[in-house]
Motif scaffolding. Structure first.
Motif, PDB file in Angstrom:
ATOM      1  N   ARG A 102      43.135  46.926  49.711  1.00  0.00           N
ATOM      2  CA  ARG A 102      41.804  46.580  50.200  1.00  0.00           C
ATOM      3  C   ARG A 102      40.752  47.005  49.182  1.00  0.00           C
ATOM      4  N   ASN A 103      40.904  48.208  48.662  1.00  0.00           N
ATOM      5  CA  ASN A 103      39.948  48.704  47.673  1.00  0.00           C
ATOM      6  C   ASN A 103      39.982  47.874  46.396  1.00  0.00           C
ATOM      7  N   ARG A 104      41.161  47.398  45.995  1.00  0.00           N
ATOM      8  CA  ARG A 104      41.260  46.514  44.827  1.00  0.00           C
ATOM      9  C   ARG A 104      40.582  45.183  45.114  1.00  0.00           C
ATOM     10  N   VAL A 105      40.703  44.678  46.335  1.00  0.00           N
ATOM     11  CA  VAL A 105      40.025  43.427  46.706  1.00  0.00           C
ATOM     12  C   VAL A 105      38.511  43.617  46.617  1.00  0.00           C
ATOM     13  N   ILE A 106      38.012  44.739  47.072  1.00  0.00           N
ATOM     14  CA  ILE A 106      36.578  45.026  46.975  1.00  0.00           C
ATOM     15  C   ILE A 106      36.152  45.042  45.507  1.00  0.00           C
ATOM     16  N   GLU A 107      36.947  45.669  44.657  1.00  0.00           N
ATOM     17  CA  GLU A 107      36.634  45.696  43.222  1.00  0.00           C
ATOM     18  C   GLU A 107      36.664  44.289  42.624  1.00  0.00           C
ATOM     19  N   LEU A 108      37.621  43.485  43.069  1.00  0.00           N
ATOM     20  CA  LEU A 108      37.725  42.108  42.595  1.00  0.00           C
ATOM     21  C   LEU A 108      36.493  41.298  43.001  1.00  0.00           C
ATOM     22  N   LEU A 109      36.065  41.439  44.236  1.00  0.00           N
ATOM     23  CA  LEU A 109      34.862  40.734  44.703  1.00  0.00           C
ATOM     24  C   LEU A 109      33.628  41.208  43.943  1.00  0.00           C
ATOM     25  N   ASP A 110      33.564  42.490  43.657  1.00  0.00           N
ATOM     26  CA  ASP A 110      32.451  43.033  42.887  1.00  0.00           C
ATOM     27  C   ASP A 110      32.439  42.424  41.483  1.00  0.00           C
ATOM     28  N   LEU A 111      33.590  42.337  40.858  1.00  0.00           N
ATOM     29  CA  LEU A 111      33.694  41.710  39.539  1.00  0.00           C
ATOM     30  C   LEU A 111      33.237  40.263  39.591  1.00  0.00           C
ATOM     31  N   PHE A 126      40.439  33.773  31.703  1.00  0.00           N
ATOM     32  CA  PHE A 126      41.851  33.877  32.067  1.00  0.00           C
ATOM     33  C   PHE A 126      42.191  35.233  32.675  1.00  0.00           C
ATOM     34  N   GLU A 127      41.600  36.296  32.151  1.00  0.00           N
ATOM     35  CA  GLU A 127      41.864  37.633  32.707  1.00  0.00           C
ATOM     36  C   GLU A 127      41.373  37.718  34.155  1.00  0.00           C
ATOM     37  N   THR A 128      40.181  37.200  34.436  1.00  0.00           N
ATOM     38  CA  THR A 128      39.679  37.275  35.813  1.00  0.00           C
ATOM     39  C   THR A 128      40.483  36.374  36.743  1.00  0.00           C
ATOM     40  N   ILE A 129      40.942  35.246  36.250  1.00  0.00           N
ATOM     41  CA  ILE A 129      41.805  34.374  37.058  1.00  0.00           C
ATOM     42  C   ILE A 129      43.117  35.105  37.366  1.00  0.00           C
ATOM     43  N   ASP A 130      43.695  35.736  36.355  1.00  0.00           N
ATOM     44  CA  ASP A 130      44.951  36.467  36.555  1.00  0.00           C
ATOM     45  C   ASP A 130      44.796  37.616  37.557  1.00  0.00           C
ATOM     46  N   MET A 131      43.642  38.243  37.589  1.00  0.00           N
ATOM     47  CA  MET A 131      43.424  39.342  38.527  1.00  0.00           C
ATOM     48  C   MET A 131      43.533  38.859  39.972  1.00  0.00           C
ATOM     49  N   VAL A 132      43.033  37.684  40.254  1.00  0.00           N
ATOM     50  CA  VAL A 132      43.158  37.131  41.605  1.00  0.00           C
ATOM     51  C   VAL A 132      44.633  36.943  41.924  1.00  0.00           C
ATOM     52  N   ASP A 133      45.370  36.377  40.996  1.00  0.00           N
ATOM     53  CA  ASP A 133      46.807  36.162  41.206  1.00  0.00           C
ATOM     54  C   ASP A 133      47.554  37.487  41.377  1.00  0.00           C
ATOM     55  N   ASP A 134      47.076  38.549  40.740  1.00  0.00           N
ATOM     56  CA  ASP A 134      47.718  39.857  40.858  1.00  0.00           C
ATOM     57  C   ASP A 134      47.544  40.467  42.249  1.00  0.00           C
ATOM     58  N   TRP A 135      46.385  40.267  42.870  1.00  0.00           N
ATOM     59  CA  TRP A 135      46.062  40.977  44.106  1.00  0.00           C
ATOM     60  C   TRP A 135      46.126  40.131  45.372  1.00  0.00           C
ATOM     61  N   LEU A 136      46.028  38.838  45.235  1.00  0.00           N
ATOM     62  CA  LEU A 136      45.964  37.978  46.426  1.00  0.00           C
ATOM     63  C   LEU A 136      46.965  36.840  46.327  1.00  0.00           C
ATOM     64  N   PRO A 137      47.395  36.275  47.423  1.00  0.00           N
ATOM     65  CA  PRO A 137      47.096  36.602  48.821  1.00  0.00           C
ATOM     66  C   PRO A 137      47.873  37.832  49.292  1.00  0.00           C
ATOM     67  N   LEU A 138      47.545  38.287  50.478  1.00  0.00           N
ATOM     68  CA  LEU A 138      48.161  39.475  51.060  1.00  0.00           C
ATOM     69  C   LEU A 138      48.876  39.119  52.359  1.00  0.00           C
TER      70      LEU A 138
END
Length: 125
Positions: A14-23, A36-48
């Motif tokens: 959840r805290n990583r999702v908050i950081e992702l939304l902040d980014l 590409f890095e920001t796109i990959d971050m979504v793939d790393d953390w979501l979906p849950l």
């Protein structure tokens, strides 16, 4: 390696999702990391898998994550090449849309805030 409960794992996620939304709420920050890095971050953390820890994410939070995923996928689909140029992001309707929505989604998550990364939160039944 220390074993942790699923609830504590999902509190950390959840805290990583908050950081992702902040980014994603800042096109300047996105440009710093590159598309590409920001796109990959979504793939790393979501979906849950919300069923794994059902009280960590409220229904309202789940809805905004679903919309965020839709908008971030549209931004990813509109990105053919990696870029770090903030003007490119500002000129992209898809990136502007996901960034604006991320601000709103972040506000939804701020209602309950970040959760502990060290101990399980006590959720009311």
């Amino acid at each position: 390696m220390e074993e942790i409960s699923k609830q504590l794992l999902y509190q950390r996620l959840r805290n990583r999702v908050i950081e992702l939304l902040d980014l994603y709420s800042s096109l300047d920050d996105i440009a710093t990391l590159g598309a590409f890095e920001t796109i990959d971050m979504v793939d790393d953390w979501l979906p849950l898998d919300y069923a794994a820890a059902p009280k960590v994410f409220s229904e309202k939070e789940r809805v905004v994550i679903a919309k965020f995923l839709m908008l971030s996928n549209a931004a990813a689909d509109a990105t053919d090449e990696d870029t770090w140029k903030v003007d490119w992001f500002r000129d992209s309707e898809e990136w502007v849309n996901v960034s604006r929505f991320s601000e709103q989604a972040l506000a939804v998550f701020c209602e309950r805030g970040r959760f502990s990364e060290e101990s399980e939160e006590d959720f009311p039944s």
